[in-house]
Design an enzyme around this catalytic site. Structure first.
Site, PDB file in Angstrom:
ATOM      1  N   LYS A  22     -49.394  68.885  70.242  1.00 41.11           N
ATOM      2  CA  LYS A  22     -48.605  69.756  69.338  1.00 41.11           C
ATOM      3  C   LYS A  22     -47.575  68.942  68.569  1.00 41.11           C
ATOM      4  O   LYS A  22     -47.437  69.084  67.352  1.00 41.11           O
ATOM      5  CB  LYS A  22     -47.903  70.833  70.174  1.00 41.11           C
ATOM      6  CG  LYS A  22     -46.764  71.531  69.464  1.00 41.11           C
ATOM      7  CD  LYS A  22     -46.064  72.548  70.347  1.00 41.11           C
ATOM      8  CE  LYS A  22     -44.952  72.032  71.216  1.00 41.11           C
ATOM      9  NZ  LYS A  22     -43.647  71.806  70.557  1.00 41.11           N
ATOM     10  N   ASN A  23     -46.821  68.093  69.287  1.00 39.26           N
ATOM     11  CA  ASN A  23     -45.706  67.398  68.636  1.00 39.26           C
ATOM     12  C   ASN A  23     -46.150  66.220  67.769  1.00 39.26           C
ATOM     13  O   ASN A  23     -45.324  65.593  67.108  1.00 39.26           O
ATOM     14  CB  ASN A  23     -44.676  66.946  69.683  1.00 39.26           C
ATOM     15  CG  ASN A  23     -43.922  68.143  70.251  1.00 39.26           C
ATOM     16  OD1 ASN A  23     -44.016  69.253  69.717  1.00 39.26           O
ATOM     17  ND2 ASN A  23     -43.200  67.935  71.336  1.00 39.26           N
ATOM     18  N   ARG A  88     -38.723  75.603  65.145  1.00 38.57           N
ATOM     19  CA  ARG A  88     -37.672  74.721  64.659  1.00 38.57           C
ATOM     20  C   ARG A  88     -38.219  73.485  63.973  1.00 38.57           C
ATOM     21  O   ARG A  88     -37.564  72.909  63.112  1.00 38.57           O
ATOM     22  CB  ARG A  88     -36.787  74.308  65.816  1.00 38.57           C
ATOM     23  CG  ARG A  88     -36.231  75.489  66.597  1.00 38.57           C
ATOM     24  CD  ARG A  88     -35.461  74.973  67.751  1.00 38.57           C
ATOM     25  NE  ARG A  88     -34.636  73.878  67.264  1.00 38.57           N
ATOM     26  CZ  ARG A  88     -33.496  74.046  66.618  1.00 38.57           C
ATOM     27  NH1 ARG A  88     -33.029  75.246  66.423  1.00 38.57           N
ATOM     28  NH2 ARG A  88     -32.832  73.009  66.174  1.00 38.57           N
ATOM     29  N   CYS A 112     -31.153  77.243  70.265  1.00 41.51           N
ATOM     30  CA  CYS A 112     -32.303  77.867  70.901  1.00 41.51           C
ATOM     31  C   CYS A 112     -32.103  77.797  72.404  1.00 41.51           C
ATOM     32  O   CYS A 112     -31.071  77.310  72.867  1.00 41.51           O
ATOM     33  CB  CYS A 112     -33.619  77.214  70.467  1.00 41.51           C
ATOM     34  SG  CYS A 112     -33.913  75.634  71.212  1.00 41.51           S
ATOM     35  N   ARG A 117     -29.579  72.035  69.310  1.00 44.27           N
ATOM     36  CA  ARG A 117     -30.582  71.433  68.428  1.00 44.27           C
ATOM     37  C   ARG A 117     -30.067  71.155  67.007  1.00 44.27           C
ATOM     38  O   ARG A 117     -30.584  71.684  66.012  1.00 44.27           O
ATOM     39  CB  ARG A 117     -31.845  72.313  68.333  1.00 44.27           C
ATOM     40  CG  ARG A 117     -32.343  72.877  69.632  1.00 44.27           C
ATOM     41  CD  ARG A 117     -33.132  71.933  70.492  1.00 44.27           C
ATOM     42  NE  ARG A 117     -34.278  71.283  69.918  1.00 44.27           N
ATOM     43  CZ  ARG A 117     -35.513  71.723  69.980  1.00 44.27           C
ATOM     44  NH1 ARG A 117     -35.773  72.875  70.547  1.00 44.27           N
ATOM     45  NH2 ARG A 117     -36.510  71.011  69.492  1.00 44.27           N
ATOM     46  N   PRO A 118     -29.039  70.323  66.840  1.00 40.81           N
ATOM     47  CA  PRO A 118     -28.533  70.039  65.496  1.00 40.81           C
ATOM     48  C   PRO A 118     -29.491  69.148  64.693  1.00 40.81           C
ATOM     49  O   PRO A 118     -30.383  68.522  65.264  1.00 40.81           O
ATOM     50  CB  PRO A 118     -27.235  69.276  65.785  1.00 40.81           C
ATOM     51  CG  PRO A 118     -27.407  68.687  67.133  1.00 40.81           C
ATOM     52  CD  PRO A 118     -28.349  69.575  67.892  1.00 40.81           C
ATOM     53  N   VAL A 119     -29.300  69.115  63.365  1.00 38.41           N
ATOM     54  CA  VAL A 119     -30.127  68.241  62.512  1.00 38.41           C
ATOM     55  C   VAL A 119     -29.241  67.346  61.645  1.00 38.41           C
ATOM     56  O   VAL A 119     -29.683  66.843  60.611  1.00 38.41           O
ATOM     57  CB  VAL A 119     -31.114  69.048  61.625  1.00 38.41           C
ATOM     58  CG1 VAL A 119     -32.186  69.708  62.481  1.00 38.41           C
ATOM     59  CG2 VAL A 119     -30.387  70.075  60.772  1.00 38.41           C
ATOM     60  N   ASP A 300     -39.549  67.073  78.259  1.00 32.24           N
ATOM     61  CA  ASP A 300     -40.530  68.163  78.166  1.00 32.24           C
ATOM     62  C   ASP A 300     -41.334  68.343  79.459  1.00 32.24           C
ATOM     63  O   ASP A 300     -42.172  69.248  79.544  1.00 32.24           O
ATOM     64  CB  ASP A 300     -41.490  67.918  76.991  1.00 32.24           C
ATOM     65  CG  ASP A 300     -40.795  68.045  75.647  1.00 32.24           C
ATOM     66  OD1 ASP A 300     -39.689  68.614  75.600  1.00 32.24           O
ATOM     67  OD2 ASP A 300     -41.350  67.558  74.636  1.00 32.24           O
ATOM     68  N   ILE A 322     -31.184  64.758  77.898  1.00 32.98           N
ATOM     69  CA  ILE A 322     -31.493  64.948  76.461  1.00 32.98           C
ATOM     70  C   ILE A 322     -30.919  66.260  75.930  1.00 32.98           C
ATOM     71  O   ILE A 322     -30.267  66.283  74.892  1.00 32.98           O
ATOM     72  CB  ILE A 322     -33.030  64.925  76.215  1.00 32.98           C
ATOM     73  CG1 ILE A 322     -33.675  63.690  76.856  1.00 32.98           C
ATOM     74  CG2 ILE A 322     -33.341  65.020  74.722  1.00 32.98           C
ATOM     75  CD1 ILE A 322     -33.402  62.383  76.186  1.00 32.98           C
ATOM     76  N   ARG A 392     -46.696  78.979  72.452  1.00 30.51           N
ATOM     77  CA  ARG A 392     -46.220  78.100  71.376  1.00 30.51           C
ATOM     78  C   ARG A 392     -46.781  76.689  71.534  1.00 30.51           C
ATOM     79  O   ARG A 392     -46.903  75.962  70.559  1.00 30.51           O
ATOM     80  CB  ARG A 392     -44.683  78.016  71.381  1.00 30.51           C
ATOM     81  CG  ARG A 392     -43.987  79.230  70.818  1.00 30.51           C
ATOM     82  CD  ARG A 392     -42.492  79.006  70.754  1.00 30.51           C
ATOM     83  NE  ARG A 392     -42.217  77.608  70.462  1.00 30.51           N
ATOM     84  CZ  ARG A 392     -41.323  76.837  71.095  1.00 30.51           C
ATOM     85  NH1 ARG A 392     -40.571  77.342  72.031  1.00 30.51           N
ATOM     86  NH2 ARG A 392     -41.157  75.584  70.766  1.00 30.51           N
TER      87      ARG A 392
HETATM   88  N1  EPU Z   1     -29.596  65.538  68.098  1.00 37.37           N
HETATM   89  C1  EPU Z   1     -28.367  65.466  67.461  1.00 37.37           C
HETATM   90  N2  EPU Z   1     -28.348  65.440  66.092  1.00 37.37           N
HETATM   91  C2  EPU Z   1     -29.491  65.487  65.355  1.00 37.37           C
HETATM   92  C3  EPU Z   1     -30.736  65.565  66.010  1.00 37.37           C
HETATM   93  C4  EPU Z   1     -30.764  65.583  67.404  1.00 37.37           C
HETATM   94  O1  EPU Z   1     -27.321  65.426  68.103  1.00 37.37           O
HETATM   95  O2  EPU Z   1     -29.405  65.464  64.123  1.00 37.37           O
HETATM   96  C5  EPU Z   1     -29.636  65.558  69.581  1.00 37.37           C
HETATM   97  C6  EPU Z   1     -30.215  66.865  70.137  1.00 37.37           C
HETATM   98  O3  EPU Z   1     -29.233  67.848  70.268  1.00 37.37           O
HETATM   99  C7  EPU Z   1     -30.742  66.428  71.487  1.00 37.37           C
HETATM  100  C8  EPU Z   1     -31.209  64.991  71.224  1.00 37.37           C
HETATM  101  O4  EPU Z   1     -30.536  64.576  70.021  1.00 37.37           O
HETATM  102  O5  EPU Z   1     -29.703  66.410  72.416  1.00 37.37           O
HETATM  103  C9  EPU Z   1     -32.700  64.831  71.062  1.00 37.37           C
HETATM  104  O6  EPU Z   1     -33.183  65.724  70.095  1.00 37.37           O
HETATM  105  P1  EPU Z   1     -34.413  65.389  69.153  1.00 37.37           P
HETATM  106  O7  EPU Z   1     -33.959  65.440  67.740  1.00 37.37           O
HETATM  107  O8  EPU Z   1     -35.089  64.142  69.603  1.00 37.37           O
HETATM  108  O9  EPU Z   1     -35.349  66.627  69.440  1.00 37.37           O
HETATM  109  P2  EPU Z   1     -36.355  67.244  68.409  1.00 37.37           P
HETATM  110  O10 EPU Z   1     -36.839  66.182  67.511  1.00 37.37           O
HETATM  111  O11 EPU Z   1     -35.796  68.477  67.835  1.00 37.37           O
HETATM  112  C10 EPU Z   1     -38.572  66.781  69.755  1.00 37.37           C
HETATM  113  C11 EPU Z   1     -39.673  67.617  70.326  1.00 37.37           C
HETATM  114  C12 EPU Z   1     -39.153  68.383  71.524  1.00 37.37           C
HETATM  115  C13 EPU Z   1     -38.658  67.365  72.554  1.00 37.37           C
HETATM  116  C14 EPU Z   1     -37.588  66.461  71.925  1.00 37.37           C
HETATM  117  C15 EPU Z   1     -37.114  65.357  72.847  1.00 37.37           C
HETATM  118  C16 EPU Z   1     -41.033  68.080  68.389  1.00 37.37           C
HETATM  119  C17 EPU Z   1     -41.526  69.064  67.401  1.00 37.37           C
HETATM  120  N3  EPU Z   1     -40.160  68.528  69.294  1.00 37.37           N
HETATM  121  O12 EPU Z   1     -37.531  67.698  69.375  1.00 37.37           O
HETATM  122  O13 EPU Z   1     -40.251  69.109  72.072  1.00 37.37           O
HETATM  123  O14 EPU Z   1     -38.111  68.030  73.666  1.00 37.37           O
HETATM  124  O15 EPU Z   1     -38.096  65.845  70.724  1.00 37.37           O
HETATM  125  O16 EPU Z   1     -38.170  64.582  73.262  1.00 37.37           O
HETATM  126  O17 EPU Z   1     -41.451  66.934  68.383  1.00 37.37           O
HETATM  127  C18 EPU Z   1     -41.294  70.836  73.298  1.00 37.37           C
HETATM  128  O18 EPU Z   1     -42.397  70.426  72.892  1.00 37.37           O
HETATM  129  O19 EPU Z   1     -41.187  71.692  74.234  1.00 37.37           O
HETATM  130  C19 EPU Z   1     -40.065  70.312  72.700  1.00 37.37           C
HETATM  131  C20 EPU Z   1     -38.894  70.940  72.797  1.00 37.37           C
END
Ligand code: EPU
Length: 414
Positions: A22-23, A88, A112, A117-119, A300, A322, A392
């Site tokens: 999926k990811n 997301r 969530c 989950r900030p960006v 995960d 994480i 999902r």
């Molecule tokens: N973070 C920030 N600022 C940002 C982005 C992230 O502080 O701008 C923090 C997050 O709050 C978190 C950490 O960095 O504490 C890691 O977040 P990351 O951005 O790596 O997560 P993601 O990219 O949103 C992906 C997977 C998740 C998986 C995480 C960690 C996808 C679509 N999703 O999420 O998958 O848990 O990486 O490995 O690739 C799942 O499949 O169940 C799932 C949640």
């Protein structure tokens, strides 16, 4: 809403096959927006997040027929809140849309079940590449005539942040360097896909990725890598039922940390080139688990290993590093007889001899599947509601587990 009903206590045996990740599928689908040429993508899992991403791509202007995706024209460079709130990863269209059409409007993902989950790091990176970004009324508005290469350092590892900026940088003017990049196999799969499209990328899989921007990308065909989290879930399903199962179509090297943890817990594991054989031959031993970015133990898989360790002989600690709030499975596992104390971002698990069936509720994808695993081992009939969370990320879970001896059925919502 559909529910799972599981009659627990049956030992799983036989072979089970893993689907596409999926990811990995989500960013690859988003990346097809980078050009107007056709793409053929094999191994896309039919899970709800992916169906939502396909819905978003169609909304933007893509035509999707079977494995083929083509976006001749961008009708609207917009990801509306309705789609972002259910998935997301929709934020992954931000980089490609901005790179291809010079503008993108993407709803800001909120919190969530697993944390805020900030960006911010996605947006900071794009700003460093020359984009103008403002956030208003819950929408990210980004524009840039053409993005410029930049040297970007991530303060913490972000998987989709790395993917978003890597996609944006493929069409930027000049070289972009991503330092502190995520090394996950899904990032590497995306880089391989982009390179087949003509992108110039080196270093994917390491913490420093270099992208030399090109003027345009071409179409290509691609096969999505197997889902390592689904594979880990099946291994733990075998372990928790004292089973004997071969998990097929896996990349064992991407599961090294999970395999090590399961071996320490006393499971017998034989690794083949694209399969992993797990046999439960002795009582479960306690281990220490700390989640970490790849190649560390995946967050995960934390809920699933928590379910398993609730049956180990002694005291286990699980440290979640994480996400700050990824313990929603714990109160439900406690309803099933587990003894788990939450201490900040740590779990102290005191193993119990058996779990007992109960009515429980899934609150996110991996928390939901952890309850399925607990239900497979529990005495009696477990009923899990809100399994749309599980849908999902898992395709035909009840069918696949049923083929290796699980007594699990889906009760359709009336
Ligand atoms: N973070 C920030 N600022 C940002 C982005 C992230 O502080 O701008 C923090 C997050 O709050 C978190 C950490 O960095 O504490 C890691 O977040 P990351 O951005 O790596 O997560 P993601 O990219 O949103 C992906 C997977 C998740 C998986 C995480 C960690 C996808 C679509 N999703 O999420 O998958 O848990 O990486 O490995 O690739 C799942 O499949 O169940 C799932 C949640």
């Amino acid at each position: 809403m559909d529910r799972f009903v599981i009659d627990g206590g049956y030992r799983l045996t036989g072979e089970i096959t893993v689907g596409g990740a999926k990811n990995a599928a989500l960013p690859v689908l988003a990346a097809t927006l980078l050009s107007s040429e056709p793409y053929w993508i094999e191994g896309i899992p039919r899970v709800r997040d992916v169906l939502n991403m396909q819905k978003l791509l169609r909304f933007i202007g893509a035509t999707i027929t079977g494995d083929e995706v083509v976006t001749k024209h961008i009708d609207q460079s917009l990801a509306p809140y309705d789609l972002v709130k259910t998935m997301r990863a929709a934020v992954l269209v931000l980089g490609p849309l901005l790179a291809r059409c010079g503008e993108a409007h993407v709803a800001l993902p909120g919190g969530c079940a697993i944390g805020p989950r900030p960006v911010g790091m996605h947006l900071d990176g794009l700003k460093q590449m020359g984009a103008e970004i403002h956030v208003e009324h819950g929408m990210i508005h980004a524009s840039a005539v053409r993005l410029k290469g930049a040297q970007i350092r991530f303060e913490t590892t972000t998987v989709t942040g790395t993917e978003n900026l890597m996609m944006a940088a493929t069409l930027a003017d000049g070289e972009t360097i991503l330092d502190g990049a995520a090394c996950e196999p899904e990032v590497v799969d995306l880089a391989h896909f982009l390179m087949r499209c003509g992108a110039k990328i080196s270093g994917a899989g390491s913490a420093r990725i270099c992208i030399q921007g090109v003027d345009q990308l071409n179409g290509t065909s691609h096969g999505i890598i197997p889902d390592r989290i689904e594979a880990a879930t099946f291994l733990i399903a075998a372990a928790i039922t004292q089973g004997d199962v071969v998990v097929c179509r896996v990349q064992p090297e991407s599961l090294a940390n999970v395999i090590d943890a399961l071996r320490l817990a006393g499971l017998e594991i034989t690794v083949q080139s694209d399969a992993i054989h797990l046999r439960a031959v002795r009582p479960l031993q306690t281990i220490r688990v700390s989640t970490a970015p790849y190649p560390g133990f995946p967050t995960d898989v934390q809920p699933q290993i928590t379910a398993l360790m609730s049956l180990a002989n002694g005291m286990t600690t699980v440290h979640e590093t994480i996400f700050e709030n990824r313990f929603s499975h714990v109160p439900e596992l406690i309803r099933m007889g587990a003894e788990i104390a939450i201490d900040g971002n740590c779990l102290d698990i005191t193993g119990v001899p058996r779990l007992s069936a109960a009515h429980v509720m899934a609150s996110d994808l991996r928390a939901g599947v952890a309850l399925v695993l607990a239900g497979l081992a529990a005495e009696g009939e477990t009923c899990i509601s809100r399994i749309y969370h599980v849908d999902r990320g898992y395709e035909r879970l009840e069918e696949k587990l049923g083929m290796i001896g699980a007594h699990i059925r889906r009760l359709k919502a009336l």
